[in-house]
Design a protein around this motif. Structure first.
Motif, PDB file in Angstrom:
ATOM      1  N   LEU A  21       4.320  -0.428   0.385  1.00  0.00           N
ATOM      2  CA  LEU A  21       3.364   0.679   0.537  1.00  0.00           C
ATOM      3  C   LEU A  21       4.040   1.877   1.194  1.00  0.00           C
ATOM      4  O   LEU A  21       3.880   3.024   0.750  1.00  0.00           O
ATOM      5  CB  LEU A  21       2.170   0.231   1.369  1.00  0.00           C
ATOM      6  N   SER A  22       4.813   1.633   2.242  1.00  0.00           N
ATOM      7  CA  SER A  22       5.522   2.705   2.941  1.00  0.00           C
ATOM      8  C   SER A  22       6.470   3.437   2.002  1.00  0.00           C
ATOM      9  O   SER A  22       6.566   4.668   2.018  1.00  0.00           O
ATOM     10  CB  SER A  22       6.289   2.126   4.129  1.00  0.00           C
ATOM     11  N   ALA A  23       7.168   2.684   1.170  1.00  0.00           N
ATOM     12  CA  ALA A  23       8.108   3.301   0.227  1.00  0.00           C
ATOM     13  C   ALA A  23       7.392   4.165  -0.802  1.00  0.00           C
ATOM     14  O   ALA A  23       7.821   5.284  -1.106  1.00  0.00           O
ATOM     15  CB  ALA A  23       8.926   2.215  -0.476  1.00  0.00           C
ATOM     16  N   LEU A  24       6.293   3.666  -1.342  1.00  0.00           N
ATOM     17  CA  LEU A  24       5.552   4.434  -2.346  1.00  0.00           C
ATOM     18  C   LEU A  24       4.971   5.709  -1.755  1.00  0.00           C
ATOM     19  O   LEU A  24       4.959   6.764  -2.408  1.00  0.00           O
ATOM     20  CB  LEU A  24       4.443   3.576  -2.951  1.00  0.00           C
ATOM     21  N   LEU A  25       4.497   5.639  -0.509  1.00  0.00           N
ATOM     22  CA  LEU A  25       3.989   6.838   0.155  1.00  0.00           C
ATOM     23  C   LEU A  25       5.112   7.845   0.365  1.00  0.00           C
ATOM     24  O   LEU A  25       4.922   9.055   0.202  1.00  0.00           O
ATOM     25  CB  LEU A  25       3.343   6.465   1.497  1.00  0.00           C
ATOM     26  N   ALA A  26       6.299   7.357   0.721  1.00  0.00           N
ATOM     27  CA  ALA A  26       7.452   8.236   0.924  1.00  0.00           C
ATOM     28  C   ALA A  26       7.864   8.921  -0.376  1.00  0.00           C
ATOM     29  O   ALA A  26       8.416  10.027  -0.360  1.00  0.00           O
ATOM     30  CB  ALA A  26       8.631   7.449   1.496  1.00  0.00           C
ATOM     31  N   LEU A  27       7.579   8.265  -1.495  1.00  0.00           N
ATOM     32  CA  LEU A  27       7.923   8.833  -2.797  1.00  0.00           C
ATOM     33  C   LEU A  27       6.858   9.799  -3.311  1.00  0.00           C
ATOM     34  O   LEU A  27       7.025  10.400  -4.365  1.00  0.00           O
ATOM     35  CB  LEU A  27       8.141   7.712  -3.825  1.00  0.00           C
ATOM     36  N   GLY A  28       5.746   9.922  -2.563  1.00  0.00           N
ATOM     37  CA  GLY A  28       4.742  10.908  -2.925  1.00  0.00           C
ATOM     38  C   GLY A  28       3.462  10.373  -3.532  1.00  0.00           C
ATOM     39  O   GLY A  28       2.566  11.142  -3.879  1.00  0.00           O
ATOM     40  N   TYR A  29       3.350   9.052  -3.658  1.00  0.00           N
ATOM     41  CA  TYR A  29       2.121   8.486  -4.217  1.00  0.00           C
ATOM     42  C   TYR A  29       1.010   8.506  -3.170  1.00  0.00           C
ATOM     43  O   TYR A  29       1.263   8.381  -1.974  1.00  0.00           O
ATOM     44  CB  TYR A  29       2.368   7.057  -4.708  1.00  0.00           C
ATOM     45  N   LYS A  30      -0.227   8.625  -3.616  1.00  0.00           N
ATOM     46  CA  LYS A  30      -1.384   8.636  -2.730  1.00  0.00           C
ATOM     47  C   LYS A  30      -1.630   7.229  -2.178  1.00  0.00           C
ATOM     48  O   LYS A  30      -1.356   6.236  -2.846  1.00  0.00           O
ATOM     49  CB  LYS A  30      -2.635   9.124  -3.476  1.00  0.00           C
ATOM     50  N   ASP A  31      -2.178   7.185  -0.955  1.00  0.00           N
ATOM     51  CA  ASP A  31      -2.392   5.906  -0.286  1.00  0.00           C
ATOM     52  C   ASP A  31      -3.282   4.966  -1.105  1.00  0.00           C
ATOM     53  O   ASP A  31      -2.955   3.795  -1.290  1.00  0.00           O
ATOM     54  CB  ASP A  31      -3.012   6.145   1.089  1.00  0.00           C
ATOM     55  N   ASN A  32      -4.410   5.504  -1.598  1.00  0.00           N
ATOM     56  CA  ASN A  32      -5.329   4.638  -2.349  1.00  0.00           C
ATOM     57  C   ASN A  32      -4.714   4.166  -3.657  1.00  0.00           C
ATOM     58  O   ASN A  32      -4.926   3.027  -4.085  1.00  0.00           O
ATOM     59  CB  ASN A  32      -6.667   5.346  -2.595  1.00  0.00           C
ATOM     60  N   GLN A  33      -3.936   5.033  -4.303  1.00  0.00           N
ATOM     61  CA  GLN A  33      -3.286   4.671  -5.558  1.00  0.00           C
ATOM     62  C   GLN A  33      -2.240   3.589  -5.328  1.00  0.00           C
ATOM     63  O   GLN A  33      -2.175   2.590  -6.063  1.00  0.00           O
ATOM     64  CB  GLN A  33      -2.619   5.913  -6.173  1.00  0.00           C
ATOM     65  N   ALA A  34      -1.425   3.784  -4.291  1.00  0.00           N
ATOM     66  CA  ALA A  34      -0.363   2.821  -3.988  1.00  0.00           C
ATOM     67  C   ALA A  34      -0.950   1.481  -3.560  1.00  0.00           C
ATOM     68  O   ALA A  34      -0.480   0.419  -3.990  1.00  0.00           O
ATOM     69  CB  ALA A  34       0.549   3.379  -2.905  1.00  0.00           C
ATOM     70  N   THR A  35      -1.982   1.516  -2.702  1.00  0.00           N
ATOM     71  CA  THR A  35      -2.604   0.282  -2.228  1.00  0.00           C
ATOM     72  C   THR A  35      -3.200  -0.513  -3.383  1.00  0.00           C
ATOM     73  O   THR A  35      -3.056  -1.739  -3.468  1.00  0.00           O
ATOM     74  CB  THR A  35      -3.703   0.599  -1.196  1.00  0.00           C
TER      75      THR A  35
END
Length: 206
Positions: A167-181
């Protein structure tokens, strides 16, 4: 300019690696397609780097070979594309896949990258098609190599730790929290490493 680093991997926390070069630790951001191919912690590695200096930060971006770095440098020259978006593009697809998308005019694939809307994708295709016309990357990898397991997040169970790191990596790449989760819940299995979850999540979103 820091153009290349050779050292020992001290820590990995996708999409960042801490590289020990003669006792000096360099924090290097990598596209996930490069991160997957890193050796285990404690092993030597050579990274081709691009150094970005901003008012609020100095950032190092790393790549497995000079061709991947060259593509990154072409991307950040495009209007509206900064290092973070370029990192997201190169994380969502391999270099060969991106070049193929540009040459095919594939807008639908590019708009799935975080921060890339339809207008940006269309402009990117126009600008990159000309720049990539004579570009051949002999060192480009066509697949997504397997990942070494990560040992981060010791306070959590291995499965939960892997999910948190992904999750941390996806957020760092610019994805939204709800989308990544949401996508992590869909693809994550208890025996998957963080890198495996990230790879599966990016594939699902692309």
């Amino acid at each position: 300019m820091i153009g290349r680093l050779q050292g020992i991997i001290a820590a990995k926390h996708a999409p960042e690696v801490l590289l020990d070069v003669n006792g000096v630790g360099y924090e290097v951001h990598l596209p996930m397609t490069c991160f997957y191919d890193l050796p285990e912690i404690g092993k030597p590695v050579t990274l081709w780097t691009h150094f970005v200096v901003r008012e609020d930060a100095q950032l190092l971006f790393g790549f497995n070979n000079a061709d991947e770095r060259a593509l990154f440098r072409l991307l950040i020259k495009a209007q509206g594309v900064g290092p973070k978006m370029a990192l997201g593009i190169m994380s969502g697809m391999s270099a060969n896949q991106f070049i193929h998308s540009v040459r095919q005019g594939d807008v639908s694939t590019l708009v799935k990258i975080p921060g890339v809307g339809k207008k940006t994708a269309e402009r990117l295709l126009v600008e990159m098609k000309d720049r990539l016309k004579d570009f051949t990357g002999a060192d480009f990898d066509t697949g997504l190599p397997g990942a070494a397991p990560s040992n981060m997040g010791m306070a959590l169970s291995p499965a939960d730790s892997a999910r948190e790191e992904a999750l941390s990596a996806l957020l760092a790449l610019g994805y939204k929290d709800n989308q990544a989760t949401k996508v992590i819940k869909q693809v994550a299995l208890d025996d998957m490493s963080a890198e495996d979850i990230i790879r599966a999540a990016l594939k699902a979103m692309m």
